[in-house]
Design a protein around this motif. Structure first.
Motif, PDB file in Angstrom:
ATOM      1  N   ASP A  15       0.838  -1.205   0.000  1.00  0.00           N
ATOM      2  CA  ASP A  15       0.000   0.000   0.000  1.00  0.00           C
ATOM      3  C   ASP A  15       0.869   1.250   0.000  1.00  0.00           C
ATOM      4  O   ASP A  15       0.595   2.210  -0.727  1.00  0.00           O
ATOM      5  N   GLN A  16       1.922   1.226   0.811  1.00  0.00           N
ATOM      6  CA  GLN A  16       2.849   2.360   0.854  1.00  0.00           C
ATOM      7  C   GLN A  16       3.541   2.537  -0.498  1.00  0.00           C
ATOM      8  O   GLN A  16       3.692   3.654  -0.989  1.00  0.00           O
ATOM      9  N   GLU A  19       1.119   4.151  -2.984  1.00  0.00           N
ATOM     10  CA  GLU A  19       0.973   5.586  -2.727  1.00  0.00           C
ATOM     11  C   GLU A  19       2.156   6.363  -3.293  1.00  0.00           C
ATOM     12  O   GLU A  19       1.979   7.417  -3.918  1.00  0.00           O
TER      13      GLU A  19
END
Length: 65
Positions: A15-16, A19
């Motif tokens: 997820d990081q 982003e």
């Protein structure tokens, strides 16, 4: 390069990574360490089988010899 001298690394969540990709922070993203540690990494990521992903450890490189 630290892994080749016996240093490990910490993992970051996908997820990081997503982003940061959306913010165009990278020119290139490599998953070499992940594939060395877990050849089925791509299959596990695609299927969302996060708990089964094996993390990279510098000792894994010794297994390649």
């Amino acid at each position: 390069m630290g892994a080749f001298s016996g240093k490990g690394s910490t993992s970051a969540g996908l997820d990081q990574l997503l982003e940061r990709m959306e913010r165009a922070e990278f020119d290139l993203i490599a998953v070499g360490r992940a594939l060395i540690a877990d050849p089925a990494w791509v299959k596990k990521v695609r299927s969302g089988d996060w708990a089964e992903i094996k993390g990279f450890d510098a000792a894994t490189l010794a297994e390649l010899v």
